[in-house]
Design an enzyme around this catalytic site. Structure first.
Site, mmCIF file in Angstrom:
data_model
loop_
_atom_site.group_PDB
_atom_site.id
_atom_site.type_symbol
_atom_site.label_atom_id
_atom_site.label_comp_id
_atom_site.label_asym_id
_atom_site.label_seq_id
_atom_site.Cartn_x
_atom_site.Cartn_y
_atom_site.Cartn_z
ATOM 1 N N HIS A 26 -26.068 -16.949 -13.748
ATOM 2 C CA HIS A 26 -24.729 -17.534 -13.551
ATOM 3 C C HIS A 26 -24.659 -18.917 -14.221
ATOM 4 O O HIS A 26 -23.673 -19.246 -14.870
ATOM 5 C CB HIS A 26 -24.434 -17.745 -12.063
ATOM 6 C CG HIS A 26 -24.308 -16.501 -11.248
ATOM 7 N ND1 HIS A 26 -25.022 -16.299 -10.099
ATOM 8 C CD2 HIS A 26 -23.534 -15.393 -11.396
ATOM 9 C CE1 HIS A 26 -24.699 -15.126 -9.571
ATOM 10 N NE2 HIS A 26 -23.800 -14.559 -10.347
ATOM 11 N N LYS A 50 -18.741 -6.223 0.016
ATOM 12 C CA LYS A 50 -20.171 -5.888 -0.086
ATOM 13 C C LYS A 50 -20.867 -6.124 1.260
ATOM 14 O O LYS A 50 -20.233 -6.395 2.266
ATOM 15 C CB LYS A 50 -20.822 -6.809 -1.112
ATOM 16 C CG LYS A 50 -20.418 -6.599 -2.536
ATOM 17 C CD LYS A 50 -21.241 -7.554 -3.381
ATOM 18 C CE LYS A 50 -20.874 -7.500 -4.833
ATOM 19 N NZ LYS A 50 -21.623 -8.514 -5.586
ATOM 20 N N ARG A 100 -24.605 -8.134 -18.359
ATOM 21 C CA ARG A 100 -26.061 -8.184 -18.543
ATOM 22 C C ARG A 100 -26.571 -6.970 -19.291
ATOM 23 O O ARG A 100 -27.429 -7.053 -20.140
ATOM 24 C CB ARG A 100 -26.751 -8.244 -17.167
ATOM 25 C CG ARG A 100 -26.573 -9.558 -16.467
ATOM 26 C CD ARG A 100 -26.986 -9.474 -15.033
ATOM 27 N NE ARG A 100 -26.149 -8.517 -14.317
ATOM 28 C CZ ARG A 100 -26.115 -8.372 -13.010
ATOM 29 N NH1 ARG A 100 -26.894 -9.105 -12.252
ATOM 30 N NH2 ARG A 100 -25.314 -7.498 -12.444
ATOM 31 N N SER A 138 -28.325 -11.895 -7.955
ATOM 32 C CA SER A 138 -28.460 -12.519 -6.628
ATOM 33 C C SER A 138 -29.119 -11.543 -5.667
ATOM 34 O O SER A 138 -29.957 -11.925 -4.841
ATOM 35 C CB SER A 138 -27.084 -12.897 -6.084
ATOM 36 O OG SER A 138 -26.403 -13.746 -6.963
HETATM 37 O O1 PNS Z 1 -20.202 -11.430 -7.900
HETATM 38 P P1 PNS Z 1 -19.489 -10.171 -8.231
HETATM 39 O O2 PNS Z 1 -19.673 -9.138 -7.175
HETATM 40 O O3 PNS Z 1 -19.876 -9.649 -9.564
HETATM 41 O O4 PNS Z 1 -17.925 -10.527 -8.290
HETATM 42 C C1 PNS Z 1 -16.957 -9.529 -8.224
HETATM 43 C C2 PNS Z 1 -15.520 -10.097 -8.191
HETATM 44 C C3 PNS Z 1 -15.403 -11.229 -7.188
HETATM 45 C C4 PNS Z 1 -15.192 -10.645 -9.560
HETATM 46 C C5 PNS Z 1 -14.565 -8.929 -7.851
HETATM 47 O O5 PNS Z 1 -15.057 -8.264 -6.735
HETATM 48 C C6 PNS Z 1 -13.148 -9.376 -7.579
HETATM 49 O O6 PNS Z 1 -12.469 -9.839 -8.464
HETATM 50 N N1 PNS Z 1 -12.694 -9.268 -6.313
HETATM 51 C C7 PNS Z 1 -11.386 -9.720 -5.891
HETATM 52 C C8 PNS Z 1 -10.503 -8.569 -5.445
HETATM 53 C C9 PNS Z 1 -9.781 -7.961 -6.604
HETATM 54 O O7 PNS Z 1 -9.098 -8.616 -7.364
HETATM 55 N N2 PNS Z 1 -9.946 -6.645 -6.739
HETATM 56 C C10 PNS Z 1 -9.397 -5.886 -7.829
HETATM 57 C C11 PNS Z 1 -10.276 -6.003 -9.054
HETATM 58 S S1 PNS Z 1 -9.612 -5.165 -10.407
#
Ligand code: PNS
Length: 171
Positions: A26, A50, A100, A138
């Site tokens: 990150h 999650k 990644r 993570s």
């Molecule tokens: O750390 P991560 O799990 O890779 O992050 C994922 C994240 C936060 C980017 C994704 O889960 C997200 O954007 N969640 C917010 C809810 C949302 O907008 N959902 C629709 C996505 S198209």
């Protein structure tokens, strides 16, 4: 006028994630984002579907602020609900994500296309992870420290300390 000179608008990007906790992968994106964009908001998702997070949103914000101190054009925030709404509501023109490996690609593509549908004015920009961090997550870092393994070099030193005192078994 040279078209290259016409761009005067400042580019605000949002780098969203769970950051539970921030890893050196990150951090690599944070460093590169600081160079690419005028301002970068590192935004922690509050309502992740999650598994239960190891660190609260407040703790993660505190850790991120510490790690982001060398980057004056970066700011830490948290959000709930849709990322597209958060980005658009903050007048961001970019969502920054890292890729990644091929295994990240399908999920990221789906999210990027959906976010474009929800907020067409916000572009998702992908940076490929540096090779050195392409296997760092993570989730794995938490698993390794939980089993007493060595995580040095995978997370910033302050985060390593926080993980050791939280999980208690780290070497
Ligand atoms: O750390 P991560 O799990 O890779 O992050 C994922 C994240 C936060 C980017 C994704 O889960 C997200 O954007 N969640 C917010 C809810 C949302 O907008 N959902 C629709 C996505 S198209």
């Amino acid at each position: 006028m040279n078209p290259l000179e016409q761009k005067t608008q400042r580019v605000l990007a949002v780098y969203p994630g769970s950051f539970d906790p921030i890893t050196n992968g990150h951090l690599d994106l944070v460093e590169r984002g600081a160079r690419l964009f005028d301002k970068l908001i590192v935004a922690i998702l509050e309502n992740a579907a999650k598994e239960a997070p190891l660190f609260s949103v407040e703790e993660r914000m505190e850790m991120l602020r510490e790690v982001l101190r060398p980057f004056p054009n970066e700011q830490v925030d948290s959000f709930h609900g849709l990322l597209a709404d958060y980005a658009a509501g903050n007048h961001a023109s970019v969502i920054l994500r890292g890729i990644r490996a091929i295994s990240d690609y399908e999920y990221e593509l789906q999210m990027a296309l959906m976010n474009t549908r929800l907020a067409p004015q916000v572009e998702t920009v992908f940076l490929m992870s540096r090779e050195a961090y392409s296997f760092v997550s993570s989730r794995l870092v938490k698993q390794i420290i939980g089993l007493g393994g060595n995580i040095s070099g995978l997370v910033p030193p302050v985060i390593e300390e926080r993980l050791k005192s939280r999980v208690g078994k780290g070497k």
